[in-house]
Design a protein around this motif. Structure first.
Motif, mmCIF file in Angstrom:
data_model
loop_
_atom_site.group_PDB
_atom_site.id
_atom_site.type_symbol
_atom_site.label_atom_id
_atom_site.label_comp_id
_atom_site.label_asym_id
_atom_site.label_seq_id
_atom_site.Cartn_x
_atom_site.Cartn_y
_atom_site.Cartn_z
ATOM 1 N N GLY A 1 -4.212 60.340 -57.716
ATOM 2 C CA GLY A 1 -4.730 60.131 -59.063
ATOM 3 C C GLY A 1 -3.900 60.823 -60.119
ATOM 4 N N ASN A 2 -4.007 60.306 -61.346
ATOM 5 C CA ASN A 2 -3.209 60.859 -62.440
ATOM 6 C C ASN A 2 -4.050 61.024 -63.712
ATOM 7 N N VAL A 3 -5.332 61.338 -63.527
ATOM 8 C CA VAL A 3 -6.238 61.564 -64.649
ATOM 9 C C VAL A 3 -6.432 63.073 -64.815
ATOM 10 N N ASN A 4 -6.421 63.554 -66.054
ATOM 11 C CA ASN A 4 -6.644 64.978 -66.291
ATOM 12 C C ASN A 4 -8.011 65.382 -65.753
ATOM 13 N N THR A 5 -8.024 66.355 -64.848
ATOM 14 C CA THR A 5 -9.250 66.701 -64.129
ATOM 15 C C THR A 5 -10.335 67.261 -65.043
ATOM 16 N N LEU A 6 -9.997 68.206 -65.896
ATOM 17 C CA LEU A 6 -11.009 68.790 -66.775
ATOM 18 C C LEU A 6 -11.556 67.759 -67.754
ATOM 19 N N SER A 7 -10.703 66.904 -68.273
ATOM 20 C CA SER A 7 -11.166 65.854 -69.178
ATOM 21 C C SER A 7 -12.087 64.880 -68.456
ATOM 22 N N LEU B 1 -7.836 75.527 -61.029
ATOM 23 C CA LEU B 1 -7.638 74.424 -61.963
ATOM 24 C C LEU B 1 -6.973 74.948 -63.230
ATOM 25 N N THR B 2 -6.165 74.107 -63.844
ATOM 26 C CA THR B 2 -5.565 74.439 -65.132
ATOM 27 C C THR B 2 -5.772 73.250 -66.069
ATOM 28 N N THR B 3 -5.382 73.418 -67.305
ATOM 29 C CA THR B 3 -5.521 72.327 -68.275
ATOM 30 C C THR B 3 -4.613 71.148 -67.956
ATOM 31 N N SER B 4 -3.658 71.333 -67.081
ATOM 32 C CA SER B 4 -2.739 70.247 -66.729
ATOM 33 C C SER B 4 -3.019 69.640 -65.353
ATOM 34 N N THR B 5 -4.033 70.147 -64.625
ATOM 35 C CA THR B 5 -4.364 69.603 -63.309
ATOM 36 C C THR B 5 -4.754 68.138 -63.428
ATOM 37 N N ARG B 6 -4.214 67.323 -62.532
ATOM 38 C CA ARG B 6 -4.525 65.895 -62.555
ATOM 39 C C ARG B 6 -4.989 65.449 -61.171
ATOM 40 N N GLY B 7 -5.865 64.460 -61.170
ATOM 41 C CA GLY B 7 -6.401 63.949 -59.914
ATOM 42 C C GLY B 7 -7.077 62.618 -60.141
ATOM 43 N N ALA B 8 -8.113 62.340 -59.353
ATOM 44 C CA ALA B 8 -8.795 61.051 -59.440
ATOM 45 C C ALA B 8 -9.709 60.988 -60.656
ATOM 46 N N ALA B 9 -10.224 59.794 -60.915
ATOM 47 C CA ALA B 9 -10.900 59.515 -62.184
ATOM 48 C C ALA B 9 -12.218 60.247 -62.384
ATOM 49 N N HIS B 10 -12.855 60.674 -61.298
ATOM 50 C CA HIS B 10 -14.122 61.390 -61.435
ATOM 51 C C HIS B 10 -13.960 62.910 -61.326
ATOM 52 N N GLY B 11 -12.719 63.371 -61.341
ATOM 53 C CA GLY B 11 -12.476 64.808 -61.269
ATOM 54 C C GLY B 11 -12.194 65.326 -59.873
ATOM 55 N N GLU B 12 -11.979 64.416 -58.918
ATOM 56 C CA GLU B 12 -11.660 64.847 -57.565
ATOM 57 C C GLU B 12 -10.188 65.260 -57.486
ATOM 58 N N ILE B 13 -9.902 66.235 -56.631
ATOM 59 C CA ILE B 13 -8.529 66.714 -56.494
ATOM 60 C C ILE B 13 -8.127 66.816 -55.028
ATOM 61 N N GLY B 14 -6.839 66.786 -54.798
ATOM 62 C CA GLY B 14 -6.293 67.059 -53.478
ATOM 63 C C GLY B 14 -6.229 65.856 -52.551
ATOM 64 N N HIS B 15 -5.753 66.104 -51.345
ATOM 65 C CA HIS B 15 -5.526 65.056 -50.349
ATOM 66 C C HIS B 15 -6.794 64.307 -49.972
ATOM 67 N N THR B 16 -7.925 65.006 -49.965
ATOM 68 C CA THR B 16 -9.176 64.348 -49.562
ATOM 69 C C THR B 16 -10.192 64.285 -50.701
ATOM 70 N N GLN B 17 -9.748 64.594 -51.918
ATOM 71 C CA GLN B 17 -10.524 64.335 -53.120
ATOM 72 C C GLN B 17 -11.835 65.127 -53.200
ATOM 73 N N PHE B 18 -11.697 66.435 -53.346
ATOM 74 C CA PHE B 18 -12.853 67.307 -53.508
ATOM 75 C C PHE B 18 -13.244 67.389 -54.984
ATOM 76 N N LEU B 19 -14.539 67.211 -55.266
ATOM 77 C CA LEU B 19 -15.065 67.521 -56.588
ATOM 78 C C LEU B 19 -15.115 69.036 -56.762
#
Length: 251
Positions: free
Chosen positions: A125-131, A162-180
């Motif tokens: 994913g390439n969506v800003n996580t905090l946003s 997390l930082t202001t530049s962290t990016r991931g999936a559209a609902h705020g999930e991050i990493g290889h297995t998409q943790f909220l």
């Protein structure tokens, strides 16, 4: 008080909305309500977020969960996940052996989740996580649930995860297995979830915490299927993970 303590279950006066128009007002109200409860650093990070139209579009368009199991497996590339999963099980045998020894979870379901969530890390994913999380906390559809995720995200900002530049999936999930964010706090085993070992260990820890029993089956009706149900509420997703995992483990 930490962000985590300030969060779950707390009534908020900031008004949710269903369009971009009220987001900045909501954000100012939320920040004002939480000054002194959440760190200034975390609130500054929240202040820099923007309304994520990509997030709202994804949230309103989850049609694949309404497909039949066969259609869902085809759409998600089930046979490809099985083939690649079997190869990774062999090439990273030491990692999967270590995880199974510690958590009791065999390679199959972990590889099924990894492949299903991000194509084995290819599409994180390439969506800003905090946003993304702030947008869903503001959005009226699931505001309470994602307000809790937002407090978790602000705690992760304080911890440097997390930082202001962290990016991931559209609902705020991050990493290889998409943790909220809340799952990062509760089940993360340390390390960067964009690193394979940390992500898979954390996923196994999640499953163990949701009732995984060492050596038991994980197909529908078997003891460990409940742990897969904890991973995703969509029945078609749960069954796909079970099928793909079994085909990988039986190889």
């Amino acid at each position: 008080m930490t962000a985590a303590l300030a969060g779950s279950g707390q009534a908020q006066a900031a008004q949710c909305g269903n369009s971009a128009g009220g987001f900045e007002t909501w954000k100012r109200e939320f920040i004002a309500e939480n000054r002194g409860k959440v760190s200034a650093n975390a609130l500054d990070a929240l202040a820099g977020t923007t309304y994520s139209t990509a997030t709202i579009s994804a949230d309103r368009g989850q049609r694949s969960f309404k497909l039949s199991l066969e259609q869902f497996m085809a759409k998600r590339g089930g046979p490809t996940i099985v083939k690649r999963g079997r190869a990774l099980k062999r090439s990273q045998a030491a990692l999967f052996s270590s995880i199974e020894q510690r958590y009791g979870v065999p390679p199959g379901p972990l590889l099924a989740i990894w492949g299903m969530e991000t194509g084995f890390g290819a599409v994180k994913g390439n969506v800003n996580t905090l946003s993304a999380v702030a947008t869903l906390a503001y959005d009226c559809r699931r505001s309470e649930y994602f307000t809790d995720q937002l407090y978790a995200a602000l705690t992760l900002v304080d911890r440097g995860i997390l930082t202001t530049s962290t990016r991931g999936a559209a609902h705020g999930e991050i990493g290889h297995t998409q943790f909220l964010p809340r799952n990062v706090l509760k089940y993360g085993t340390g390390g960067d979830l964009n690193e394979t070992g940390a992500a898979l260990s954390s996923t196994a820890n999640f499953l163990k915490a949701h009732g995984w029993q060492r050596g038991a089956g994980y197909q529908p009706g078997e003891p460990n299927f409940v742990a897969l149900q904890g991973w995703n509420a969509a029945s078609v997703y749960e069954r796909a993970i079970a099928i793909i995992g079994r085909q990988i483990d039986e190889d």
